[in-house]
Design an enzyme around this catalytic site. Sequence first.
Site, PDB file in Angstrom:
ATOM      1  N   LYS A 201      25.691  35.148  43.525  1.00 26.35           N
ATOM      2  CA  LYS A 201      24.713  34.387  42.749  1.00 26.35           C
ATOM      3  C   LYS A 201      24.186  35.210  41.565  1.00 26.35           C
ATOM      4  CE  LYS A 201      21.851  33.692  46.242  1.00 26.35           C
ATOM      5  NZ  LYS A 201      22.491  34.378  47.379  1.00 26.35           N
TER       6      LYS A 201
ATOM      7  N   ARG B 169      14.899  28.538  49.234  1.00 26.51           N
ATOM      8  CA  ARG B 169      15.578  28.989  50.447  1.00 26.51           C
ATOM      9  C   ARG B 169      15.134  28.206  51.670  1.00 26.51           C
ATOM     10  NH1 ARG B 169      16.665  34.554  48.305  1.00 26.51           N
ATOM     11  NH2 ARG B 169      17.894  35.735  49.779  1.00 26.51           N
TER      12      ARG B 169
ATOM     13  N   ARG C 123      28.764  47.114  48.350  1.00 24.98           N
ATOM     14  CA  ARG C 123      27.784  47.261  47.262  1.00 24.98           C
ATOM     15  C   ARG C 123      26.843  48.426  47.571  1.00 24.98           C
ATOM     16  NH1 ARG C 123      24.282  41.921  46.127  1.00 24.98           N
ATOM     17  NH2 ARG C 123      23.046  42.445  47.951  1.00 24.98           N
TER      18      ARG C 123
ATOM     19  N   ARG D 269      20.102  49.060  48.178  1.00 21.21           N
ATOM     20  CA  ARG D 269      18.960  48.215  48.512  1.00 21.21           C
ATOM     21  C   ARG D 269      18.576  48.463  49.962  1.00 21.21           C
ATOM     22  NH1 ARG D 269      19.863  42.042  46.562  1.00 21.21           N
ATOM     23  NH2 ARG D 269      18.802  41.709  48.535  1.00 21.21           N
TER      24      ARG D 269
HETATM   25  P1  AMP Z   1      17.712  38.329  47.384  1.00 19.88           P
HETATM   26  O1  AMP Z   1      17.676  39.383  46.335  1.00 19.88           O
HETATM   27  O2  AMP Z   1      17.713  36.955  46.813  1.00 19.88           O
HETATM   28  O3  AMP Z   1      18.797  38.552  48.395  1.00 19.88           O
HETATM   29  O4  AMP Z   1      16.316  38.437  48.196  1.00 19.88           O
HETATM   30  C1  AMP Z   1      15.962  39.616  48.895  1.00 19.88           C
HETATM   31  C2  AMP Z   1      14.880  39.311  49.915  1.00 19.88           C
HETATM   32  O5  AMP Z   1      13.700  38.808  49.260  1.00 19.88           O
HETATM   33  C3  AMP Z   1      15.234  38.233  50.927  1.00 19.88           C
HETATM   34  O6  AMP Z   1      15.983  38.741  52.018  1.00 19.88           O
HETATM   35  C4  AMP Z   1      13.834  37.765  51.356  1.00 19.88           C
HETATM   36  O7  AMP Z   1      13.198  38.695  52.205  1.00 19.88           O
HETATM   37  C5  AMP Z   1      13.089  37.781  50.036  1.00 19.88           C
HETATM   38  N1  AMP Z   1      13.245  36.505  49.296  1.00 19.88           N
HETATM   39  C6  AMP Z   1      13.858  36.316  48.099  1.00 19.88           C
HETATM   40  N2  AMP Z   1      13.807  35.040  47.710  1.00 19.88           N
HETATM   41  C7  AMP Z   1      13.141  34.380  48.701  1.00 19.88           C
HETATM   42  C8  AMP Z   1      12.770  33.016  48.904  1.00 19.88           C
HETATM   43  N3  AMP Z   1      13.085  32.064  48.011  1.00 19.88           N
HETATM   44  N4  AMP Z   1      12.102  32.707  50.039  1.00 19.88           N
HETATM   45  C9  AMP Z   1      11.757  33.647  50.950  1.00 19.88           C
HETATM   46  N5  AMP Z   1      12.096  34.938  50.832  1.00 19.88           N
HETATM   47  C10 AMP Z   1      12.776  35.323  49.714  1.00 19.88           C
END
Ligand code: AMP
Length: 192
Positions: free
Chosen positions: A13, A88, A127, A139
């Site tokens: 994404k 999400r 990654r 990360r």
């Molecule tokens: P990502 O970078 O999109 O993989 O997000 C990393 C982490 O941020 C996720 O594993 C969640 O803990 C939190 N997070 C990001 N976006 C959301 C969302 N829309 N709803 C809830 N938690 C989120």
Amino acid sequence: MNIILLGPPGAGKGTQAARLVAERNMVQLSTGDMLRAARTSGTDMGRRVAEVMDRGDLVTDDIVIGLIREQLQSDADTGGYIFDGFPRTLAQADALGQLLSDIGEKLDCVIELQVNDDVLIKRILGRAAESVATGGQARADDNEDSLKTRLLAYYKQTSPLVGYYYAKGDLKTIDGLASVDVVAQSIAKAID
Ligand code: AMP
């Protein structure tokens, strides 16, 4: 043109969003990036969500909906928004529909990047290894335990959005396992 990129962690994404930003002057709204920025800058909210994120669970709907609300503008002179990692949950999806309509906008297309779970896990752990090998830091949530939790969160809480947007007639599904260029072409075809 306002679109959602939907798919499990590691589906590509972020990579595809970056291309759309470069090629179409779109604005990427990644709640994951916003939450990481809040942590780095040491805000109260950043501190509160740190543990949840590292574990791989979802932070509360209120927090992420608030973050998106702050970013949306009605008169933005851009190619539109790319929602990356948001919504999400079904509550977030409903909230997004409302927030867009409040500013006189609508969702044009939801692109689901479909990937095989084994490939996904290899991608994410790859990654992490690559970041470390190039002197960076992986990360905190790119490890096997968090990854398992993130995948479970995806299937339990986020994957119902596939049916939700299908029923609304907004869903386009793309093979996320193709090369970055081929996926980008498929996305272009879906949104043009
Ligand atoms: P990502 O970078 O999109 O993989 O997000 C990393 C982490 O941020 C996720 O594993 C969640 O803990 C939190 N997070 C990001 N976006 C959301 C969302 N829309 N709803 C809830 N938690 C989120």
